[in-house]
Design a protein around this motif. Sequence first.
Motif, PDB file in Angstrom:
ATOM      1  N   THR A  37      37.330  40.860  44.677  1.00  0.00           N
ATOM      2  CA  THR A  37      38.509  42.036  44.628  1.00  0.00           C
ATOM      3  C   THR A  37      40.019  42.197  46.019  1.00  0.00           C
ATOM      4  OG1 THR A  37      37.412  43.949  45.985  1.00  0.00           O
ATOM      5  CG2 THR A  37      37.147  43.649  43.083  1.00  0.00           C
ATOM      6  N   GLY A  38      40.948  42.354  45.664  1.00  0.00           N
ATOM      7  CA  GLY A  38      42.700  41.799  46.647  1.00  0.00           C
ATOM      8  C   GLY A  38      42.188  44.105  47.455  1.00  0.00           C
ATOM      9  N   CYS A  39      42.726  44.679  46.521  1.00  0.00           N
ATOM     10  CA  CYS A  39      42.747  46.212  47.769  1.00  0.00           C
ATOM     11  C   CYS A  39      41.392  46.879  46.134  1.00  0.00           C
ATOM     12  CB  CYS A  39      43.600  46.490  47.427  1.00  0.00           C
ATOM     13  SG  CYS A  39      43.936  46.341  48.928  1.00  0.00           S
ATOM     14  N   GLY A  40      41.389  47.000  45.539  1.00  0.00           N
ATOM     15  CA  GLY A  40      40.272  47.618  44.643  1.00  0.00           C
ATOM     16  C   GLY A  40      40.757  48.902  44.424  1.00  0.00           C
ATOM     17  N   HIS A  41      42.098  49.398  44.395  1.00  0.00           N
ATOM     18  CA  HIS A  41      42.935  50.450  43.543  1.00  0.00           C
ATOM     19  C   HIS A  41      42.203  51.182  43.133  1.00  0.00           C
ATOM     20  CE1 HIS A  41      46.077  50.471  47.022  1.00  0.00           C
ATOM     21  NE2 HIS A  41      46.340  48.967  46.980  1.00  0.00           N
ATOM     22  N   PRO A  84      54.324  59.016  41.150  1.00  0.00           N
ATOM     23  CA  PRO A  84      53.221  58.317  41.792  1.00  0.00           C
ATOM     24  C   PRO A  84      53.333  56.949  40.999  1.00  0.00           C
ATOM     25  CG  PRO A  84      52.375  59.844  40.231  1.00  0.00           C
ATOM     26  CD  PRO A  84      54.208  60.007  40.686  1.00  0.00           C
ATOM     27  N   ASP A  85      52.957  56.044  41.835  1.00  0.00           N
ATOM     28  CA  ASP A  85      52.525  54.710  41.721  1.00  0.00           C
ATOM     29  C   ASP A  85      50.863  54.349  41.901  1.00  0.00           C
ATOM     30  OD1 ASP A  85      52.145  51.409  41.193  1.00  0.00           O
ATOM     31  OD2 ASP A  85      53.344  51.470  43.610  1.00  0.00           O
ATOM     32  N   PHE A  86      50.094  54.304  40.404  1.00  0.00           N
ATOM     33  CA  PHE A  86      48.513  53.684  41.064  1.00  0.00           C
ATOM     34  C   PHE A  86      48.561  52.487  40.714  1.00  0.00           C
ATOM     35  CE2 PHE A  86      48.882  58.148  39.410  1.00  0.00           C
ATOM     36  CZ  PHE A  86      47.330  59.145  40.552  1.00  0.00           C
ATOM     37  N   VAL A  87      48.957  51.477  41.053  1.00  0.00           N
ATOM     38  CA  VAL A  87      49.270  49.914  41.202  1.00  0.00           C
ATOM     39  C   VAL A  87      48.024  49.810  39.732  1.00  0.00           C
ATOM     40  CG1 VAL A  87      48.352  48.443  42.821  1.00  0.00           C
ATOM     41  CG2 VAL A  87      48.973  50.803  43.919  1.00  0.00           C
ATOM     42  N   MET A  88      48.742  49.967  38.907  1.00  0.00           N
ATOM     43  CA  MET A  88      47.992  50.127  37.745  1.00  0.00           C
ATOM     44  C   MET A  88      48.323  47.973  37.720  1.00  0.00           C
ATOM     45  SD  MET A  88      47.120  52.125  36.629  1.00  0.00           S
ATOM     46  CE  MET A  88      46.689  51.688  35.158  1.00  0.00           C
ATOM     47  N   ASP A  89      48.685  47.394  38.334  1.00  0.00           N
ATOM     48  CA  ASP A  89      48.187  45.678  38.471  1.00  0.00           C
ATOM     49  C   ASP A  89      47.535  45.667  38.657  1.00  0.00           C
ATOM     50  OD1 ASP A  89      50.871  47.018  40.150  1.00  0.00           O
ATOM     51  OD2 ASP A  89      50.297  45.415  41.033  1.00  0.00           O
ATOM     52  N   ASP A  90      46.863  46.251  39.804  1.00  0.00           N
ATOM     53  CA  ASP A  90      45.416  45.404  40.527  1.00  0.00           C
ATOM     54  C   ASP A  90      44.251  44.843  39.326  1.00  0.00           C
ATOM     55  OD1 ASP A  90      43.893  45.759  43.127  1.00  0.00           O
ATOM     56  OD2 ASP A  90      42.847  47.212  41.588  1.00  0.00           O
ATOM     57  N   SER A  91      44.524  44.199  40.232  1.00  0.00           N
ATOM     58  CA  SER A  91      43.397  43.260  39.301  1.00  0.00           C
ATOM     59  C   SER A  91      42.341  41.974  40.330  1.00  0.00           C
ATOM     60  CB  SER A  91      43.974  42.353  38.425  1.00  0.00           C
ATOM     61  OG  SER A  91      42.922  41.625  37.504  1.00  0.00           O
ATOM     62  N   ALA A  92      41.621  41.309  39.522  1.00  0.00           N
ATOM     63  CA  ALA A  92      40.960  40.723  40.774  1.00  0.00           C
ATOM     64  C   ALA A  92      40.022  39.587  39.479  1.00  0.00           C
ATOM     65  CB  ALA A  92      38.827  42.199  40.589  1.00  0.00           C
ATOM     66  N   VAL A  93      39.130  38.865  40.724  1.00  0.00           N
ATOM     67  CA  VAL A  93      38.828  37.286  39.500  1.00  0.00           C
ATOM     68  C   VAL A  93      37.439  37.278  39.358  1.00  0.00           C
ATOM     69  CG1 VAL A  93      38.841  36.053  41.592  1.00  0.00           C
ATOM     70  CG2 VAL A  93      39.419  34.979  38.863  1.00  0.00           C
ATOM     71  N   ALA A  94      36.647  37.375  38.458  1.00  0.00           N
ATOM     72  CA  ALA A  94      35.549  37.439  37.811  1.00  0.00           C
ATOM     73  C   ALA A  94      35.005  35.709  37.810  1.00  0.00           C
ATOM     74  CB  ALA A  94      34.719  37.942  37.022  1.00  0.00           C
ATOM     75  N   MET A  95      34.048  34.843  37.938  1.00  0.00           N
ATOM     76  CA  MET A  95      33.675  33.957  38.164  1.00  0.00           C
ATOM     77  C   MET A  95      31.803  34.163  37.823  1.00  0.00           C
ATOM     78  SD  MET A  95      35.480  32.936  40.220  1.00  0.00           S
ATOM     79  CE  MET A  95      34.983  34.278  42.030  1.00  0.00           C
ATOM     80  N   ILE A  96      31.846  33.380  36.709  1.00  0.00           N
ATOM     81  CA  ILE A  96      30.086  33.589  35.948  1.00  0.00           C
ATOM     82  C   ILE A  96      29.154  32.371  36.383  1.00  0.00           C
ATOM     83  CG2 ILE A  96      29.046  33.131  33.299  1.00  0.00           C
ATOM     84  CD1 ILE A  96      32.282  34.188  32.780  1.00  0.00           C
ATOM     85  N   LEU A  97      28.493  32.825  37.081  1.00  0.00           N
ATOM     86  CA  LEU A  97      27.563  32.034  37.440  1.00  0.00           C
ATOM     87  C   LEU A  97      26.101  32.083  36.874  1.00  0.00           C
ATOM     88  CD1 LEU A  97      29.117  32.059  39.919  1.00  0.00           C
ATOM     89  CD2 LEU A  97      27.424  32.146  41.815  1.00  0.00           C
TER      90      LEU A  97
END
Length: 259
Positions: free
Chosen positions: A174-178, A153-166
Amino acid sequence: MVISVLTDNMPGTRTEAEHGLSYLIEFEGKKLLFDTGQSNLFLKNAEIMSVDTTNIDMIILSHGHFDHGDGLPYLSGGKLLCHPECFVKRYRKVDHTYIGLINTQDELEEKFELITSSAPFYISEKIVFLGEIPRLTDFESKHTSFIFEDGSPDFVMDDSAVAMILDRGLFIITGCGHAGIVNTLEHARIVTETKKLYGIMGGFHLKAADRQTEETIRYLKESGITYVYPSHCTDEPALSLFYKSFPSIPVKTGDIFNF
Ligand SMILES: [Fe+2]
């Protein structure tokens, strides 16, 4: 902060759509391309939208799926940031069709200055690539419809996101939110040491009006977040629950958001 929706699943009045995601983020003097969709559509739409895609400071790949990274063959040069496991060969479990990137790591390293990080990576003082997201909730990322070449099984552990501090709090793309939306937001809070959430936009990977969707909405409501924009891989009827719960509007290609 300005977010231009170059590729998403819903078309605008002048711009086409595809199953994929590509946003241009302009914040604090930086120009970031977050994902590229699955074709050159992001470039075609940018032209229609009069969005300048030259002089990009960093291309960020949310994870190694074709609908986020197969626009990369239409770019060359510059910095490309992603998790080191984005380049693995991966497939849909149901029919064993390929779902990974068309380019190999070697091919991308030839064209880009490749930066891989599973740890949080600060692009600037107020922009952070979150790296690998710990899967801590009991209602997210428990099942997967993807497998590796050996059938595991591939749980897409590479799934990430970017946070902007406003000043008004964190804004997460988020890209896909896996990894799960709550896991992603909790990780962003810990990494940035910022509790206040201001907004979230992108793929939520929520499909049904089930416990995961309900728990995600409950978490977001309790957080007091202002903007919630589910798009891309957020399906009906999960989407309709979000539209009922938050004053969010559908995200379409051609949209330019100012926050
Ligand atoms: Fe996706």
